[in-house]
Design a protein around this motif. Structure first.
Motif, mmCIF file in Angstrom:
data_model
loop_
_atom_site.group_PDB
_atom_site.id
_atom_site.type_symbol
_atom_site.label_atom_id
_atom_site.label_comp_id
_atom_site.label_asym_id
_atom_site.label_seq_id
_atom_site.Cartn_x
_atom_site.Cartn_y
_atom_site.Cartn_z
ATOM 1 N N ILE A 90 1.185 -1.541 0.216
ATOM 2 C CA ILE A 90 -0.099 -0.246 -0.132
ATOM 3 C C ILE A 90 0.347 1.711 -0.638
ATOM 4 O O ILE A 90 1.222 1.097 0.973
ATOM 5 C CB ILE A 90 -1.103 0.168 0.869
ATOM 6 C CG1 ILE A 90 -2.077 -1.113 1.152
ATOM 7 C CG2 ILE A 90 -2.152 1.324 1.790
ATOM 8 C CD1 ILE A 90 -2.590 -0.828 2.697
ATOM 9 N N ILE A 91 1.258 2.375 -0.220
ATOM 10 C CA ILE A 91 1.057 3.667 -1.117
ATOM 11 C C ILE A 91 0.389 4.359 0.259
ATOM 12 O O ILE A 91 -0.693 5.339 -0.072
ATOM 13 C CB ILE A 91 1.217 4.222 -2.004
ATOM 14 C CG1 ILE A 91 2.353 3.057 -3.310
ATOM 15 C CG2 ILE A 91 2.366 5.615 -2.012
ATOM 16 C CD1 ILE A 91 2.559 3.459 -5.101
ATOM 17 N N LYS A 92 0.739 4.714 0.958
ATOM 18 C CA LYS A 92 -0.355 4.760 1.973
ATOM 19 C C LYS A 92 -0.501 7.235 1.454
ATOM 20 O O LYS A 92 -0.181 7.061 0.650
ATOM 21 C CB LYS A 92 1.357 5.156 3.009
ATOM 22 C CG LYS A 92 0.642 4.482 4.134
ATOM 23 C CD LYS A 92 1.441 4.288 5.131
ATOM 24 C CE LYS A 92 1.286 2.998 6.152
ATOM 25 N NZ LYS A 92 2.198 3.215 7.436
ATOM 26 N N PRO A 93 -1.800 7.574 2.118
ATOM 27 C CA PRO A 93 -1.938 8.724 2.237
ATOM 28 C C PRO A 93 -0.754 9.905 2.357
ATOM 29 O O PRO A 93 -1.451 10.828 0.898
ATOM 30 C CB PRO A 93 -3.174 9.104 2.626
ATOM 31 C CG PRO A 93 -3.808 7.727 3.242
ATOM 32 C CD PRO A 93 -2.428 6.849 2.863
ATOM 33 N N ASP A 94 -0.362 10.047 2.541
ATOM 34 C CA ASP A 94 0.667 10.603 2.656
ATOM 35 C C ASP A 94 1.728 10.760 1.761
ATOM 36 O O ASP A 94 2.111 11.703 1.069
ATOM 37 C CB ASP A 94 1.666 10.757 3.948
ATOM 38 C CG ASP A 94 2.306 9.184 4.185
ATOM 39 O OD1 ASP A 94 1.575 8.227 4.475
ATOM 40 O OD2 ASP A 94 3.479 9.123 4.282
ATOM 41 N N ALA A 95 2.303 10.080 1.174
ATOM 42 C CA ALA A 95 2.572 9.424 -0.114
ATOM 43 C C ALA A 95 1.808 9.792 -1.436
ATOM 44 O O ALA A 95 2.536 10.726 -2.520
ATOM 45 C CB ALA A 95 3.539 8.146 -0.466
ATOM 46 N N VAL A 96 0.808 9.220 -1.186
ATOM 47 C CA VAL A 96 0.103 10.067 -2.573
ATOM 48 C C VAL A 96 -0.449 11.178 -2.954
ATOM 49 O O VAL A 96 0.150 12.084 -3.762
ATOM 50 C CB VAL A 96 -1.265 9.145 -2.110
ATOM 51 C CG1 VAL A 96 -2.331 9.323 -3.965
ATOM 52 C CG2 VAL A 96 -1.182 7.483 -2.635
ATOM 53 N N GLY A 97 -0.527 11.960 -1.333
ATOM 54 C CA GLY A 97 -1.089 12.950 -1.480
ATOM 55 C C GLY A 97 0.354 13.996 -1.778
ATOM 56 O O GLY A 97 0.326 15.458 -2.062
ATOM 57 N N HIS A 98 1.266 13.655 -1.407
ATOM 58 C CA HIS A 98 2.684 14.069 -2.153
ATOM 59 C C HIS A 98 2.938 13.887 -3.587
ATOM 60 O O HIS A 98 3.427 14.978 -4.002
ATOM 61 C CB HIS A 98 4.089 14.048 -1.129
ATOM 62 C CG HIS A 98 3.534 14.718 0.509
ATOM 63 N ND1 HIS A 98 3.698 14.174 1.160
ATOM 64 C CD2 HIS A 98 3.871 15.952 0.268
ATOM 65 C CE1 HIS A 98 3.067 14.947 2.183
ATOM 66 N NE2 HIS A 98 4.108 16.189 1.975
ATOM 67 N N GLY A 99 1.834 13.618 -3.804
ATOM 68 C CA GLY A 99 2.182 13.083 -5.521
ATOM 69 C C GLY A 99 3.431 12.085 -6.237
ATOM 70 O O GLY A 99 3.932 12.365 -7.524
ATOM 71 N N LYS A 100 3.112 11.141 -5.047
ATOM 72 C CA LYS A 100 4.512 10.431 -5.013
ATOM 73 C C LYS A 100 4.314 8.845 -5.454
ATOM 74 O O LYS A 100 5.590 8.380 -5.430
ATOM 75 C CB LYS A 100 5.823 9.700 -3.722
ATOM 76 C CG LYS A 100 6.182 11.750 -3.399
ATOM 77 C CD LYS A 100 7.265 12.367 -4.052
ATOM 78 C CE LYS A 100 7.702 13.726 -3.281
ATOM 79 N NZ LYS A 100 8.747 13.997 -4.615
#
Length: 285
Positions: free
Chosen positions: A125-135
């Motif tokens: 799982i790519i977590k919300p913090d990484a998804v939110g930063h466009g990573k």
């Protein structure tokens, strides 16, 4: 005068082999709470079951209680005082593959584009913090460069009920509420991973690529790991990975109930999938 509605129990109490077989024949996902008579069922999760059932609906999600001493099929779970949940998923074969994809829609539910894999798989799982930063795209490229194959991927926001069940083995920890809140705070990217080579060690290989759960430790000990590069602090550590094959089995059954692979193949019958929820002393989330 109108008739009184019959109250429907949230959980079926399985006391005989006949009732066991009948319960597990239900279409959809059945979650069985296995307990010892001297220990009792896991009562704290009953309210969570109720929330999940309300969100998902009663037709495809079923909960049951089973005392290990009463059923021979549960003999291996006797003598243990720990939360144990078994997941059984039965797909409705009345639907063809095309009809099933159509019923989910173009961007449908968790299994809209998931068929199966003959290789051993694990959950990432790519977590919300990484998804939110466009990573997301950067991390996916690094995953593929590390030799992993992505069987399927899906971006969605997890519900609180899902995450409380997902992390139920950590419910007693101080950081539990913060972890659940974070995982529900925005979209995550869910991936099913396998490898072209060394597929038996796919879970361990993914954990190695992630690095230590604390990003500060990861930057000190494994600066090339994903958590060292993209995490800030726990639980904002960018990625999640299944602890081992057993954990992957449980987590995939919960988030991708229609998925089957070599490791997650049915044992009791061609239609049946089983997953066990053991408590986890190790934090790799």
């Amino acid at each position: 005068m109108g008739s009184k509605k019959k109250e429907i129990a949230l959980q079926v109490n399985i006391s005989t082999q006949e009732l066991w077989e009948e319960t597990l024949s239900s279409k959809g996902l059945t979650v069985v709470d296995v307990y010892q008579g001297w220990c009792g069922p896991c009562k704290p999760v009953v309210s969570l079951f109720q929330k999940v059932r309300i969100e998902v609906g009663p037709d495809l999600l079923h909960f049951a209680l089973a005392e290990a001493d009463c059923l021979d099929v549960l003999e291996k779970y006797r003598g243990k005082c720990e939360p144990t949940f078994l997941f059984y998923a039965i797909k409705d074969e009345a639907l063809s593959e095309d009809e099933e994809r159509s019923s989910h829609g173009k961007d449908g539910g968790p299994d809209a584009d998931v068929a199966s894999s003959e290789k051993t798989c694990t959950l990432a799982i790519i977590k919300p913090d990484a998804v939110g930063h466009g990573k997301t795209d950067e991390i996916i490229v690094k995953i593929q460069e590390a030799g992993f194959d992505i069987v399927t991927s899906e971006e969605r926001t997890m519900t609180e009920a899902e995450m409380r069940l997902f992390y139920q083995h950590r419910a007693g920890e101080e950081a539990f509420e913060k972890l659940v809140h974070h995982m529900c705070s925005g979209p995550s990217c869910l991936l099913i991973l396998t490898r072209t080579e060394d597929t038996e060690d796919v879970a361990a290989a993914w954990r190695a690529l992630m690095g230590p759960s604390d990003p500060h430790v990861a930057r000190r000990e494994q600066p090339d790991s994903l958590r060292a590069q993209y995490g800030s602090e726990a639980p904002f550590n960018a990625v999640h990975g299944s602890r081992d094959a057993e954990a992957a089995r449980r987590e995939l059954a919960l988030l991708f109930p229609g998925f089957t692979s070599a490791e997650h193949a049915p044992e009791a019958s061609p239609e049946l999938e089983e997953g066990v929820v053991p408590p986890s002393p190790e934090d790799v989330h």
